[in-house]
Design a protein around this motif. Structure first.
Motif, PDB file in Angstrom:
ATOM      1  N   GLY A  59      40.768  30.892  38.804  1.00 38.29           N
ATOM      2  CA  GLY A  59      39.466  30.251  38.905  1.00 38.29           C
ATOM      3  C   GLY A  59      39.569  28.743  38.893  1.00 38.29           C
ATOM      4  N   ALA A  60      38.432  28.098  38.704  1.00 35.61           N
ATOM      5  CA  ALA A  60      38.388  26.635  38.727  1.00 35.61           C
ATOM      6  C   ALA A  60      39.218  26.018  37.619  1.00 35.61           C
ATOM      7  N   ASP A  61      39.382  26.728  36.511  1.00 39.15           N
ATOM      8  CA  ASP A  61      40.134  26.200  35.368  1.00 39.15           C
ATOM      9  C   ASP A  61      41.563  26.724  35.318  1.00 39.15           C
ATOM     10  N   GLY A  62      42.049  27.299  36.410  1.00 41.81           N
ATOM     11  CA  GLY A  62      43.399  27.821  36.435  1.00 41.81           C
ATOM     12  C   GLY A  62      43.422  29.337  36.312  1.00 41.81           C
ATOM     13  N   GLU A  63      44.592  29.879  35.973  1.00 44.77           N
ATOM     14  CA  GLU A  63      44.741  31.327  35.875  1.00 44.77           C
ATOM     15  C   GLU A  63      44.348  31.845  34.499  1.00 44.77           C
ATOM     16  N   SER A  64      43.660  32.985  34.491  1.00 51.66           N
ATOM     17  CA  SER A  64      43.339  33.713  33.263  1.00 51.66           C
ATOM     18  C   SER A  64      43.793  35.149  33.444  1.00 51.66           C
ATOM     19  N   VAL A  65      44.110  35.810  32.341  1.00 50.56           N
ATOM     20  CA  VAL A  65      44.445  37.231  32.400  1.00 50.56           C
ATOM     21  C   VAL A  65      43.481  37.988  31.508  1.00 50.56           C
ATOM     22  N   VAL A  66      43.063  39.161  31.967  1.00 48.09           N
ATOM     23  CA  VAL A  66      42.148  39.989  31.190  1.00 48.09           C
ATOM     24  C   VAL A  66      42.704  41.404  31.131  1.00 48.09           C
ATOM     25  N   GLY A  67      42.633  42.010  29.954  1.00 46.34           N
ATOM     26  CA  GLY A  67      43.047  43.387  29.770  1.00 46.34           C
ATOM     27  C   GLY A  67      41.865  44.321  29.883  1.00 46.34           C
TER      28      GLY A  67
END
Length: 276
Positions: free
Chosen positions: A252-260
């Motif tokens: 996203g706009a703020d970089g990579e995120s991971v969700v479980g």
């Protein structure tokens, strides 16, 4: 065999019995939830490979305790009991393995099935299969119940939600008709047992192969998504991949995120402005 008013045929016990000893199939005419029955059997000492099938499931359960009911013999609702010996950190792969294997089996039967992360099986954007994997604590150690609900012969009016579909609807079968449920169940159970066994003994290499295969089959990867998180938080971005723990990577706009899977309420395609 018995039929209902729209000629829905009961499962044939002979092909199911032939799956033993690797799989022992128990067919119930009615059950509130096959996952609940399988969990009860597990706590009572049932061994890995038990399968509980309900011709009519009256209180099926999904993620976040969502529930539904479908007409008798219109679906395949079953739960497979397994007792994994892999490290606990690898258990989150079980829902993804289940969803991927079900979709792969249905593709082999001629249906254009794909996986929506983490484990729903879709045709196009319509949900065909719901999957719920639950951990069960038993006197002989933890077990897992792999629960599958596949819409087979449901008509448009019988669908639990308007965004669902069935094999009969996708194939253009006459109202109330559908493919042979016994054949489908046998193929699904054989595939699930084979995939689970290979993953169990294959170690890190098997998990890496599963990750690659799953990502290739996952219709979520490559799409702009809206991820609804607990507490009303929303994450938007491009679903760019699956990480080594089976989590969805969102850029996203703020970089990579991971969700479980356990951290997510919904994952949906997003419109350009990020709204549903």
């Amino acid at each position: 065999m018995t039929t209902d008013p729209v000629r829905r045929i009961s499962l044939d016990p002979a092909p199911l019995a032939a799956l033993a000893p690797d799989l022992v199939v128990e067919v119930l005419e009615t059950a509130t939830s096959t996952n609940a029955v399988a969990a009860e059997r597990a706590r009572a000492g049932a061994e890995e490979g038990l399968v509980v099938v309900a011709e009519h499931q009256t209180a099926g359960r999904g993620r976040l305790d969502r529930s539904w009911e479908t007409p008798a013999r219109s679906s395949l609702t079953f739960s497979l009991l397994v007792r994994p010996t892999v490290p606990p950190a690898d258990w989150p792969w079980l829902p993804l393995l289940t969803g991927y294997t079900v979709a792969k089996t249905l593709r082999a039967e001629g249906y254009a099935a794909g996986v929506k992360w983490p484990n729903d099986v879709l045709i196009g954007d319509r949900k065909l299969v719901g999957i719920l994997v639950e951990r069960v604590e038993t006197p002989t150690g933890p077990a897992a119940v792999l629960g599958v609900g596949l819409n087979v012969s449901l008509t448009e009016d019988e669908l639990p939600v308007p965004t669902a579909t069935s094999l009969a609807l996708e194939s253009g079968a006459p109202s109330g008709a559908g493919p042979d449920r016994t054949h489908l169940l046998v193929e699904l159970l054989r595939s699930l047992r084979e995939a689970y066994d290979a993953w169990q003994v294959g170690g890190a290499d098997a998990t890496d192969r599963l990750r690659s295969s799953y990502a290739a089959a996952c219709v979520t990867v490559g799409r702009e998504v809206r991820v609804d998180l607990p507490g009303g938080q929303v994450l938007t971005g491009r679903a760019s991949g699956i990480d080594d723990a089976g989590r969805l990577v969102v850029s996203g706009a703020d970089g990579e995120s991971v969700v479980g899977a356990g951290d997510v309420v919904h994952v949906r395609p997003a419109t350009p402005d990020g709204q549903q």
